[in-house]
Design a protein around this motif. Sequence first.
Motif, PDB file in Angstrom:
ATOM      1  N   VAL A 134    -124.109  75.291  47.981  1.00 35.89           N
ATOM      2  CA  VAL A 134    -123.433  73.995  47.915  1.00 35.89           C
ATOM      3  C   VAL A 134    -124.212  73.099  46.969  1.00 35.89           C
ATOM      4  O   VAL A 134    -125.382  72.777  47.223  1.00 35.89           O
ATOM      5  N   LEU A 135    -123.588  72.735  45.855  1.00 37.18           N
ATOM      6  CA  LEU A 135    -124.211  71.851  44.880  1.00 37.18           C
ATOM      7  C   LEU A 135    -123.766  70.417  45.149  1.00 37.18           C
ATOM      8  O   LEU A 135    -122.629  70.181  45.580  1.00 37.18           O
ATOM      9  N   ARG A 136    -124.654  69.461  44.865  1.00 37.88           N
ATOM     10  CA  ARG A 136    -124.341  68.044  45.085  1.00 37.88           C
ATOM     11  C   ARG A 136    -124.674  67.250  43.824  1.00 37.88           C
ATOM     12  O   ARG A 136    -125.792  67.297  43.338  1.00 37.88           O
ATOM     13  N   LYS A 137    -123.656  66.549  43.335  1.00 40.90           N
ATOM     14  CA  LYS A 137    -123.809  65.722  42.145  1.00 40.90           C
ATOM     15  C   LYS A 137    -123.375  64.290  42.462  1.00 40.90           C
ATOM     16  O   LYS A 137    -122.472  64.074  43.279  1.00 40.90           O
ATOM     17  N   THR A 138    -124.012  63.332  41.815  1.00 46.71           N
ATOM     18  CA  THR A 138    -123.600  61.941  41.996  1.00 46.71           C
ATOM     19  C   THR A 138    -122.137  61.781  41.607  1.00 46.71           C
ATOM     20  O   THR A 138    -121.710  62.281  40.557  1.00 46.71           O
ATOM     21  N   ILE A 139    -121.368  61.123  42.447  1.00 44.68           N
ATOM     22  CA  ILE A 139    -119.957  60.872  42.130  1.00 44.68           C
ATOM     23  C   ILE A 139    -119.878  60.063  40.835  1.00 44.68           C
ATOM     24  O   ILE A 139    -120.551  59.045  40.687  1.00 44.68           O
ATOM     25  N   ARG A 140    -119.066  60.524  39.901  1.00 44.16           N
ATOM     26  CA  ARG A 140    -119.019  59.889  38.583  1.00 44.16           C
ATOM     27  C   ARG A 140    -118.606  58.422  38.667  1.00 44.16           C
ATOM     28  O   ARG A 140    -119.172  57.569  37.978  1.00 44.16           O
ATOM     29  N   PHE A 188    -118.799  62.830  49.773  1.00 42.59           N
ATOM     30  CA  PHE A 188    -119.370  62.359  51.032  1.00 42.59           C
ATOM     31  C   PHE A 188    -120.660  61.614  50.738  1.00 42.59           C
ATOM     32  O   PHE A 188    -121.567  62.150  50.095  1.00 42.59           O
ATOM     33  N   LEU A 189    -120.708  60.358  51.139  1.00 41.44           N
ATOM     34  CA  LEU A 189    -121.896  59.510  51.027  1.00 41.44           C
ATOM     35  C   LEU A 189    -122.474  59.478  49.612  1.00 41.44           C
ATOM     36  O   LEU A 189    -123.682  59.596  49.401  1.00 41.44           O
TER      37      LEU A 189
END
Length: 427
Positions: A297-303, A279-280
């Motif tokens: 909830v962890l958030r990582k840059t989409i590869r 998402f975004l």
Amino acid sequence: MNSFYALKREAAPGVDGLTWQEYETDLDRRLEDLHSRVHRGTYRALPSKRAYILKQDGRDRPLGIAALEDKIVQHAVGRVLSQIYEEDFLGFSYGFRPGRGTHDALDALWVGIMRKKVNWVLDADIHDCFGSFSHEWMVQFLQHRIGDRRILRLIKKWLRAGVLEEGEWSETVKGTPQGSVISPLLCNVYLHYVFDLWVQHWRTHRATGEVIVVRYADDMVLGFQHRAEAERFLQDWRERLRKFGLELHPDKTRLIEFGRFAAANRKQRGEGKPETFHFLGFAHICGQARKTGQFLVLRKTIRKRLLAKLKQVKEQLWVRMHQPLAEVGKWLKSVLQGYFNYHAVPGNLASLRSFREEVCKRWMRVIRRRSQKSRTTWEHVARYAQQWLPLPTVLHPYPDLRFDAKHPRQEPHAGILPVRIRAGGAG
């Protein structure tokens, strides 16, 4: 005049061939003439010029570049409509609204999953929303709030202006060219009636468990307490969209098990780790806090997004290969800082470090190719990076801190937790 100066000065010209700088040379006379034509009803919308940009999946995304005067009038009308519809738009709608941005939507989603009973996530995307909505329904929706026939006539002109591609004009029988100034607002109005009001009624009158909603333009994420309700909602939603000429993207719509119990439940069934969703620009992952082990909830840059950005940097580095190192260093500093400004959220530092390191590697290869006798080593590049490239650091607060600051408990009815979360947009 305010609408003219709000436009991007370096934007590509439309079919009229006029640039921002050319129009400014005789601005007062041009705007006076434009204003007169709009009020007399003699203003004519020109077709949009078709252009394409490359998407991350390798496909071309069609854009419509409006003529400069169309942009001016669209911006002016958009400001008026925005003031009207801001009174109507719901809290979980974030895209292209004043005072709201992508990180507000990300915060609301994080808070909703963390504070509500979310066990299933529906990650959905409407297929070609900008290019598919019905003109007839669009006008009907606008007529609910807009009584000025001149405004409605202008919007009809833009919807029917068509597209010019390689000298050939084609009619637009549905949708609006993505990229025009007025398109985001029209999309928001359409989805307000087709989705927002409907989903608000659905979760209030049909759902027995908790439901959260976050929408950014045509990109939506919903959280459900019960799987059966999520599946029933998805079926009802498809039928609802079909009535208004829209459909969910088959490859970008998924129902996954996600939440504080997802990992344990899947382990008990002998299944793998919980799936992630995007998402975004961020992959959202079921994780744990380091110290307490509690769900997080962890958030990582989409590869794919990271690799696409690195590809752009590499191409530009080769273009700038023979520029002075200091000039390239300053440019790379702006690139990295811009990247960090968006992606530097808590928990994403490893991805930021990886991005910076990969940029340095590509820079070193280009420097070495400047001369066959180059003796540039990694130590040299490390010194250059230390001089010019910013170090990764978290630039955004934790989502709940920013969310609570923007939506304090002093809001009306905020003493009831579900209402407070809805007021902020996570529903």
